[in-house]
Write an enzyme that holds these catalytic residues in place. Structure first.
Site, mmCIF file in Angstrom:
data_model
loop_
_atom_site.group_PDB
_atom_site.id
_atom_site.type_symbol
_atom_site.label_atom_id
_atom_site.label_comp_id
_atom_site.label_asym_id
_atom_site.label_seq_id
_atom_site.Cartn_x
_atom_site.Cartn_y
_atom_site.Cartn_z
ATOM 1 N N GLU A 246 1.837 -40.741 -0.317
ATOM 2 C CA GLU A 246 1.056 -39.553 -0.702
ATOM 3 C C GLU A 246 -0.396 -39.639 -0.229
ATOM 4 O O GLU A 246 -1.021 -38.622 0.050
ATOM 5 C CB GLU A 246 1.113 -39.339 -2.218
ATOM 6 N N GLU B 98 -3.802 -48.023 -7.312
ATOM 7 C CA GLU B 98 -3.783 -47.270 -6.056
ATOM 8 C C GLU B 98 -5.074 -47.485 -5.265
ATOM 9 O O GLU B 98 -5.909 -46.587 -5.126
ATOM 10 C CB GLU B 98 -3.461 -45.806 -6.360
ATOM 11 N N GLU C 281 6.460 -35.908 -15.506
ATOM 12 C CA GLU C 281 5.037 -36.256 -15.414
ATOM 13 C C GLU C 281 4.471 -36.183 -16.832
ATOM 14 O O GLU C 281 4.716 -35.211 -17.552
ATOM 15 C CB GLU C 281 4.311 -35.280 -14.484
ATOM 16 N N HIS D 249 12.272 -35.193 -13.280
ATOM 17 C CA HIS D 249 10.854 -35.528 -13.143
ATOM 18 C C HIS D 249 10.142 -35.336 -14.470
ATOM 19 O O HIS D 249 10.209 -34.264 -15.063
ATOM 20 C CB HIS D 249 10.194 -34.655 -12.065
HETATM 21 C C1 NOJ Z 1 1.601 -38.914 -8.679
HETATM 22 C C2 NOJ Z 1 2.867 -39.374 -8.060
HETATM 23 O O1 NOJ Z 1 2.668 -40.598 -7.374
HETATM 24 C C3 NOJ Z 1 3.356 -38.295 -7.143
HETATM 25 O O2 NOJ Z 1 4.501 -38.737 -6.453
HETATM 26 C C4 NOJ Z 1 3.634 -37.052 -7.947
HETATM 27 O O3 NOJ Z 1 3.991 -36.018 -7.070
HETATM 28 C C5 NOJ Z 1 2.414 -36.622 -8.730
HETATM 29 N N1 NOJ Z 1 1.873 -37.724 -9.453
HETATM 30 C C6 NOJ Z 1 2.712 -35.508 -9.709
HETATM 31 O O4 NOJ Z 1 3.567 -35.974 -10.723
HETATM 32 CA CA CA Z 2 0.609 -42.071 -7.548
#
Ligand code: NOJ
Ligand code: CA
Length: 688
Positions: A491, A184, A388, A386
């Site tokens: 983002e 990134e 994470e 989702h």
């Molecule tokens: C980074 C991801 O790119 C984003 O889309 C997500 O909302 C956050 N992590 C939290 O999981």
């Molecule tokens: Ca990201």
């Protein structure tokens, strides 16, 4: 015995001074050489005076990569890099066409000459390896093939010695390797001889105008490759470190990922190339018809704007009520899915520091996943899962099967995964089974991502990974690997310091996106954000990104209120297709601009997207891709005369006109602007 005629033997290539590695062409007549089917690309391979393996590449007689080393250093102190003899088989031509289950094209021609060059040590060990080249007219790939052999069972690779000595001066577009925020980063544009350590794809434009993009294909059970510039325009493959002093540990026989060079006269030609996909193996999974390409909305941007939170509390975003509101909106406007982040327990602590609190099956009390998915089913809208992980692959692996089983039971066929971690590393099981830190693109993480895809497939779930392992075209072999992030996404326009500048997307098209689909999440109309300068595009450019950036899932990322308030431009987001039978790149220059037209799969509708950097420009778009003799209604979304990414970003003109394939449109793009068009055939029924 092998037929003598099928081999060109090259032993004892002229006596060369120690350390001098001239281009192989100078070693004629014993030189080993093969070309692509149309004779565009030529590779020469052999050994230098010390028996070191070397290769060089030319295109239409012009050097692209001058004499460069091949080989490995192994951790047991021996090297597979000198004292070698070389032979080569006669190239074999392959010409076939394969079909993608979903994609930017339905059918892809795979036309190459495969050339196997074999190296054998002159020492008593007599170890051997082959380098297999696949030569296409639009570039080439080569990989190491380590056959089964008595002298080499477990191969512990300390370093790969592959070099890319670029023949010509020019500019390079690259992001740094070995940094904490993984992929990134904003793209650097420097002279080739000013690159540091770069991730791939790294794309260069030579002073002669030739474009070359270096990357890899089919990276499986292997470490990711970065490029380290050693001197001048010389680069060496640098494997991502592993769990021990070996970056890669494999049992022979095995093959390495392909090292790839896409090569074209034009920047557009790089995007047209299917080389990375072609170098991957055909579909090994089987049917993926349960995954349908789709557009989706989500409980997402509101967290990035800090209007809501992932964690529990008064601002929790993932409530049953908020999810149902999104499902109703999706149903009303024709979206297939709703992403809800922060639904599961684990977001309340320092999740990006450890990832060990996440449950992948338990909801926060204010989120009733049974009720939400039941409501979705009644409306024909899927909840998108989702997961994470906070980079804690070790913790995730213990639960992922149960997590996917839950999704399967609830009729959820895709998941967005994430690997955000404080310092960019990841946790995997170490040699004694307890968790250890590794690099995000280590061999262990490449194994992890494959286990995720295979486990998900078992439960009919498709994976969209954020903070992923880089894309190397594995979607051909594992077509539930649908999309990923792996670059600065939208983002960064919400909170980035700095945000994504206008040149970011025209940089991505010719670098990161050559690797495969990206979940960029376009479609923002609310331009003031937490990032200085807000979203640095016009509205028309936001729309154009749906065509320019390919992904089989495309988010309409903004807050629902911004869509409700702006039905005019929102109509394009509703109408734009998401699965394509054909793609044409009409023009483009790296980091400056690009225009792409795509034809919807299963219909005769076309869409076009054009984007520019901070400079206004007028691009010419000949419509010769449309069916001749047919009339189309062009639904045009273009920058208003006063549109500017620094000022009136919302200035947009929406108009319709009739066009045919004989027309050429003149696309006027504002600074940071774009243009989006949908072409609907008139006078005949459109199949959808
Ligand atoms: C980074 C991801 O790119 C984003 O889309 C997500 O909302 C956050 N992590 C939290 O999981
Ligand atoms: Ca990201």
């Amino acid at each position: 015995m092998m037929k003598r005629r099928a081999f060109l033997a090259l032993t004892g290539v002229s006596a060369l001074a120690f350390g001098v590695r001239p281009a192989l062409a100078q070693t004629a007549p014993g030189v080993l050489r093969a070309s692509s089917p149309g004779g565009v690309m030529t590779v020469e391979a052999g050994v230098d005076g010390d028996g070191r393996p070397i290769y060089s590449i030319s295109r239409m007689g012009r050097p692209v990569v001058t004499s460069s080393r091949l080989g490995y250093l192994l951790t047991d102190g021996v090297a597979l890099e000198r004292n070698l003899t070389v032979t080569a088989a006669r190239p074999v031509t392959v010409d076939d066409t394969w079909e993608q289950p979903w994609g930017e094209r339905q059918f892809i021609r795979n036309h190459y000459n495969e050339w196997r060059v074999s190296y054998v040590e002159k020492t008593a060990l007599g170890r051997r390896f082959d380098v297999v080249f696949r030569l296409y007219d639009d570039g080439l790939g080569f990989r190491y093939d380590l056959p089964e052999q008595p002298g080499l069972k477990t191969v512990r690779i300390a370093a790969e010695l592959t070099e890319f000595n670029l023949a010509e001066a020019g500019d390079a577009w690259w992001i740094p390797a070995w940094e904490w925020n993984r992929e990134e980063y904003l793209y650097n544009r420097t002279a080739i001889d000013q690159v540091g350590s770069a991730q791939t794809p790294m794309t260069v434009r030579n002073d002669s105008g030739l474009h070359v993009s270096i990357h890899e294909a089919a990276c499986l059970d292997y470490a990711g490759m970065n490029l380290r510039r050693s001197e001048g325009r010389s680069f060496r493959a640098q494997l991502t470190p592993g769990l021990t002093n070996a970056a890669v540990v494999r049992q022979a026989p095995f093959t390495s990922p392909w090292r790839t060079l896409q090569i074209s006269d034009t920047a557009a030609g790089l995007v047209d190339s299917s080389l990375i996909l072609n170098l991957n193996e055909p579909n090994k999974m089987g049917d993926v018809s349960w995954f349908k390409p789709m557009k989706y909305v989500g409980v997402w941007w509101e967290m990035h704007l800090e209007l809501k939170t992932w964690n529990s509390g008064p601002k929790h975003g993932a409530t049953t009520e908020n999810a149902i509101k999104h499902i109703d909106f999706a149903a009303e406007h024709g979206f297939g899915g709703v992403l809800v982040e922060g639904w599961n327990i684990g977001w309340d602590g320092q999740w990006f520091a450890n990832g060990s609190d996440f449950s992948f099956t338990e909801c926060y009390p204010d989120f009733d996943i049974e009720a939400v998915t039941a409501h979705g089913r009644s409306k024909g809208v899927q909840l998108i899962g989702h997961h994470e992980t906070g980079g804690n692959a070790f913790h995730y692996e213990q639960q992922m099967d149960a997590g996917f089983a839950l999704y399967e039971r609830l009729g959820m066929h895709s998941v967005k995964t994430g690997y955000v971690a404080d310092a960019g590393g990841a946790r995997v099981a170490g040699p004694d089974g307890s968790p250890v830190m590794v690099w995000n693109e280590s061999q262990a993480m490449s194994q992890h991502h494959l286990r995720v895809a295979e486990t998900a497939y078992k439960h009919k779930v498709a994976v969209n990974a954020h903070e992923p392992f880089k894309d190397t075209g594995l979607r051909r072999t594992y077509p539930n690997m649908i999309s990923r992030e792996g670059a600065r996404g939208m983002e960064f326009s919400a909170w980035g310091q700095p945000g994504n500048p206008p040149e970011h997307e025209p940089n991505l098209v010719f670098t990161r996106l050559l690797a495969g689909p990206m979940d960029y999440t376009p479609g923002i109309f609310g331009m003031e954000t937490r990032s200085p300068g807000g979203v640095q595009t016009t509205w028309a450019k936001q729309l154009a990104l749906y065509v320019v950036i390919y992904s089989p899932i495309q988010m309409a990322a903004d807050l629902l209120v911004n869509y409700e308030a702006n039905p005019g431009p929102f109509q394009f987001i509703k109408d734009v297709p998401v699965d394509w039978s054909d793609t044409r790149v009409l023009n483009g220059e790296i980091g400056d601009y690009v225009t792409i037209a795509r034809k919807e799969r299963g219909s005769d509708i076309w869409a076009l997207g054009a984007i520019t950097d901070e400079n206004p420009r007028t691009l010419s778009a000949p419509l010769s891709f449309l069916d001749a003799g047919r009339r189309y209604r062009a639904e045009i979304y273009r920058d208003g005369p006063d549109a500017d990414f620094k000022g009136k970003r919302e200035s947009i003109v929406i108009e319709q006109r009739e066009v045919t394939s004989a027309d050429t449109l003149s696309l006027a793009l504002a600074p940071g602007g774009g243009q989006a068009i949908r072409f609907v055939p008139l006078g005949r029924k459109v199949r959808r």
